[in-house]
Design a protein around this motif. Structure first.
Motif, short mmCIF file in Angstrom:
data_model
loop_
_atom_site.label_atom_id
_atom_site.label_comp_id
_atom_site.label_asym_id
_atom_site.label_seq_id
_atom_site.Cartn_x
_atom_site.Cartn_y
_atom_site.Cartn_z
N PRO A 164 0.82 -1.22 0.00
CA PRO A 164 0.00 0.00 0.00
C PRO A 164 0.86 1.27 0.00
O PRO A 164 0.52 2.25 -0.69
N THR A 165 1.96 1.25 0.72
CA THR A 165 2.82 2.44 0.76
C THR A 165 3.48 2.69 -0.59
O THR A 165 3.57 3.83 -1.06
N LEU A 166 3.93 1.62 -1.21
CA LEU A 166 4.55 1.76 -2.51
C LEU A 166 3.51 2.20 -3.56
O LEU A 166 3.79 3.01 -4.45
N ALA A 167 2.29 1.68 -3.39
CA ALA A 167 1.21 2.06 -4.31
C ALA A 167 0.91 3.56 -4.18
O ALA A 167 0.63 4.25 -5.17
N MET A 168 1.00 4.05 -2.95
CA MET A 168 0.75 5.47 -2.72
C MET A 168 1.83 6.32 -3.41
O MET A 168 1.54 7.34 -4.02
N TRP A 169 3.04 5.85 -3.29
CA TRP A 169 4.16 6.55 -3.94
C TRP A 169 3.94 6.61 -5.45
O TRP A 169 4.15 7.64 -6.09
N MET A 170 3.48 5.51 -6.01
CA MET A 170 3.18 5.47 -7.45
C MET A 170 2.04 6.45 -7.76
O MET A 170 2.11 7.21 -8.73
N ALA A 171 1.00 6.40 -6.92
CA ALA A 171 -0.18 7.23 -7.16
C ALA A 171 0.18 8.71 -7.14
O ALA A 171 -0.31 9.50 -7.96
N GLU A 172 1.06 9.08 -6.22
CA GLU A 172 1.50 10.49 -6.15
C GLU A 172 2.14 10.93 -7.46
O GLU A 172 2.18 12.12 -7.79
N PRO A 198 0.26 3.94 -12.55
CA PRO A 198 -0.73 2.90 -12.24
C PRO A 198 -0.23 1.94 -11.14
O PRO A 198 0.96 1.73 -10.99
N ARG A 199 -1.19 1.37 -10.46
CA ARG A 199 -0.89 0.51 -9.33
C ARG A 199 -0.13 -0.74 -9.73
O ARG A 199 0.65 -1.31 -8.95
N TYR A 200 -0.34 -1.17 -10.99
CA TYR A 200 0.33 -2.43 -11.37
C TYR A 200 1.85 -2.31 -11.42
O TYR A 200 2.57 -3.28 -11.45
N ARG A 201 2.32 -1.07 -11.37
CA ARG A 201 3.78 -0.89 -11.31
C ARG A 201 4.37 -1.48 -10.03
O ARG A 201 5.52 -1.91 -10.03
N VAL A 202 3.57 -1.49 -8.98
CA VAL A 202 4.04 -2.08 -7.72
C VAL A 202 4.35 -3.56 -7.94
O VAL A 202 5.42 -4.05 -7.55
N ARG A 203 3.41 -4.24 -8.57
CA ARG A 203 3.61 -5.68 -8.83
C ARG A 203 4.82 -5.90 -9.73
O ARG A 203 5.58 -6.86 -9.55
N PHE A 249 17.47 -0.97 -9.94
CA PHE A 249 16.25 -0.50 -10.61
C PHE A 249 16.44 -0.35 -12.12
O PHE A 249 15.50 -0.53 -12.88
N GLN A 250 17.65 -0.01 -12.53
CA GLN A 250 17.89 0.22 -13.96
C GLN A 250 17.65 -1.04 -14.79
O GLN A 250 17.33 -0.97 -15.97
N SER A 251 17.78 -2.21 -14.17
CA SER A 251 17.59 -3.47 -14.90
C SER A 251 16.12 -3.84 -15.10
O SER A 251 15.83 -4.86 -15.73
N MET A 252 15.22 -3.05 -14.54
CA MET A 252 13.80 -3.40 -14.64
C MET A 252 13.27 -2.95 -16.00
O MET A 252 12.60 -1.92 -16.13
N SER A 253 13.55 -3.75 -17.00
CA SER A 253 13.51 -3.26 -18.38
C SER A 253 12.11 -2.96 -18.93
O SER A 253 12.00 -2.34 -19.96
N ASP A 254 11.06 -3.41 -18.26
CA ASP A 254 9.74 -3.02 -18.78
C ASP A 254 9.13 -1.83 -18.02
O ASP A 254 7.96 -1.52 -18.18
N LEU A 255 9.94 -1.18 -17.20
CA LEU A 255 9.47 0.07 -16.56
C LEU A 255 9.95 1.24 -17.42
O LEU A 255 11.05 1.19 -17.98
N LEU A 264 10.76 6.32 -14.67
CA LEU A 264 10.42 5.69 -13.39
C LEU A 264 11.63 4.98 -12.79
O LEU A 264 11.90 5.09 -11.59
N ARG A 265 12.37 4.31 -13.64
CA ARG A 265 13.58 3.64 -13.15
C ARG A 265 14.52 4.67 -12.52
O ARG A 265 15.11 4.42 -11.48
N GLN A 266 14.62 5.83 -13.17
CA GLN A 266 15.51 6.86 -12.66
C GLN A 266 14.99 7.40 -11.32
O GLN A 266 15.75 7.59 -10.37
N GLU A 267 13.68 7.61 -11.26
CA GLU A 267 13.12 8.16 -10.04
C GLU A 267 13.29 7.20 -8.87
O GLU A 267 13.60 7.61 -7.75
N LEU A 268 13.10 5.92 -9.14
CA LEU A 268 13.31 4.90 -8.09
C LEU A 268 14.77 4.93 -7.62
O LEU A 268 15.06 4.89 -6.43
N THR A 269 15.67 5.02 -8.61
CA THR A 269 17.10 5.04 -8.28
C THR A 269 17.45 6.25 -7.41
O THR A 269 18.24 6.15 -6.48
N ASP A 270 16.83 7.40 -7.76
CA ASP A 270 17.14 8.63 -7.01
C ASP A 270 16.57 8.59 -5.60
O ASP A 270 17.11 9.21 -4.69
N GLU A 271 15.46 7.89 -5.45
CA GLU A 271 14.76 8.01 -4.19
C GLU A 271 14.96 6.86 -3.20
O GLU A 271 14.82 7.03 -2.00
#
Ligand code: SAH
Length: 346
Positions: A10-18, A22-27, A41-47, A51-58
């Motif tokens: 739920p917390t990760l879903a909220m981060w995505m929602a902000e 979409p919520r399926y990014r959590v999965r 995160f950079q290896s998550m090739s279907d993101l 988004l990969r960059q933002e995950l890496t930064d945060e």
């Protein structure tokens, strides 16, 4: 930086929602980490790249580092992990037939003070975070070839898991998720020294996990000596809470009994133990002592072990002797400790 493994869905879903994602990014993110075993995160090739960059930064994905690895001939591997704040913990991968069991820690050190155990020799430093508990699972999983998966978890490493229930439950819940490690809750065992209020809480909140209660003695006099925390609790209350857990879960509990030569391995101890557990659907897991350097306890002889077992079986109890695994690398039960001996070199 926040540790991604500390966030529940739920917390990760909220981060995505902000970020209007979409919520399926959590999965997707979980799938990459838990099933596809990526390292960043950079290896998550279907993101999307952004988004990969933002995950890496945060977030950081990993918070601990593997300081040392020891492997035994029987396939057991022990990792010594260095935590972000300098704390040290250990976790173990055991290979047994088709089983791939991991043994994970719940605290840095332990406050229970069981006199025969290495983990509590220096007391407790702190609770592990949820992320640090999940990270042990993932680091051990990555020791396996890609076509093998983890089948069992035992929370029998350093620490008293029920003293850190708040952070343990989300970590175990994550391990059960179908698109995560997908481990059945019945194959997850929480081993406790026996803290009644926490057992009751677990029974009310998550009776789906398998519970193992460390008894080690059939009466309070002896248990007070071996398991000092017992002085404040007493066997009756431990068994009462365990019965409540059985009531709620419907599943047989395990009672652990570490067998110490000439301390608790006598025929009279076996008889008294059988009496105490009579009428309970219990599995008794007898653990012949794994010697710890510097402690005065010894492993009972084969003969004493056999006698102990026979008495319990004659009285209708189900008994299992724990196979010793990993003791050549001090990875056996109770040998995990904060400050590794120089002799071990880790
Ligand atoms: N705090 C939890 C987990 C401890 S480790 C608990 O008390 O259950 C899992 C089991 O190994 C416990 O039953 C513990 O008492 C036992 N143990 C500890 N040191 C041991 C040793 N040196 N040899 C064999 N078993 C040991």
């Amino acid at each position: 930086m926040r540790h991604l493994l500390d966030l529940d869905d739920p917390t990760l879903a909220m981060w995505m929602a902000e970020r209007e994602l979409p919520r399926y990014r959590v999965r997707q993110v979980r799938g990459w980490i838990h099933r596809r075993r990526v390292e960043d995160f950079q290896s998550m090739s279907d993101l999307p790249l952004a988004l990969r960059q933002e995950l890496t930064d945060e977030f950081r994905l990993w918070s601990s580092e593997i300081v040392a690895v020891r492997e035994a001939a029987d396939g057991t591997e022990k990792l010594l992990l260095g935590l972000a704040d300098g704390g040290r913990i250990e976790c173990v991968l055991l290979r047994d037939g088709i089983r791939r069991t991991i043994c994970i820690s719940s605290q840095v050190g332990c406050a229970m003070g069981c006199v025969f155990c290495a983990s509590g020799l220096d007391g407790v430093d702190r609770n592990l975070t949820t992320g640090e508990i999940v990270e042990q699972m993932l680091l051990l999983q990555r020791r396996l070839p890609v076509d093998e998966r983890l089948s069992h978890i035992v929370v029998m490493g350093m620490g008293e898991p029920l003293a850190n229930l708040e952070r343990l439950i989300p970590a175990l819940d994550l391990a059960c998720e179908a698109d995560g490690l997908a481990i059945s809750p019945r194959r997850i065992t929480i081993s406790t020294v026996g803290l009644p209020p926490a057992i009751v809480r677990l029974a009310d909140e998550r009776p789906r996990y398998h519970l193992a209660v460390s008894l080690h003695a059939p009466n309070d006099e002896l248990r007070n000596e071996l398991v000092p925390i017992n002085r404040a609790i007493g066997l009756d209350r431990v068994l009462e809470a365990a019965d409540y857990y059985f009531e709620k879960s419907g599943r047989r509990l395990t009672y652990e009994y570490v067998l110490l030569a000439e301390v608790n391995d006598g025929q009279e101890h076996a008889r008294e133990l059988a009496g105490r557990l009579r009428g309970r659907p219990a599995l008794i897991n007898v653990i012949p002592y794994n010697p710890v350097e510097g402690l005065p306890y010894r492993t009972p002889t084969e003969r004493a072990q056999r006698r102990f077992r026979e008495i319990l079986e004659q009285r209708g109890l189900t008994v299992q002797f724990r196979q010793r695994k990993g003791d050549a690398i001090s990875a056996a039960c109770g040998q995990l400790r904060r400050r590794p001996t120089a002799q071990e070199g880790m």
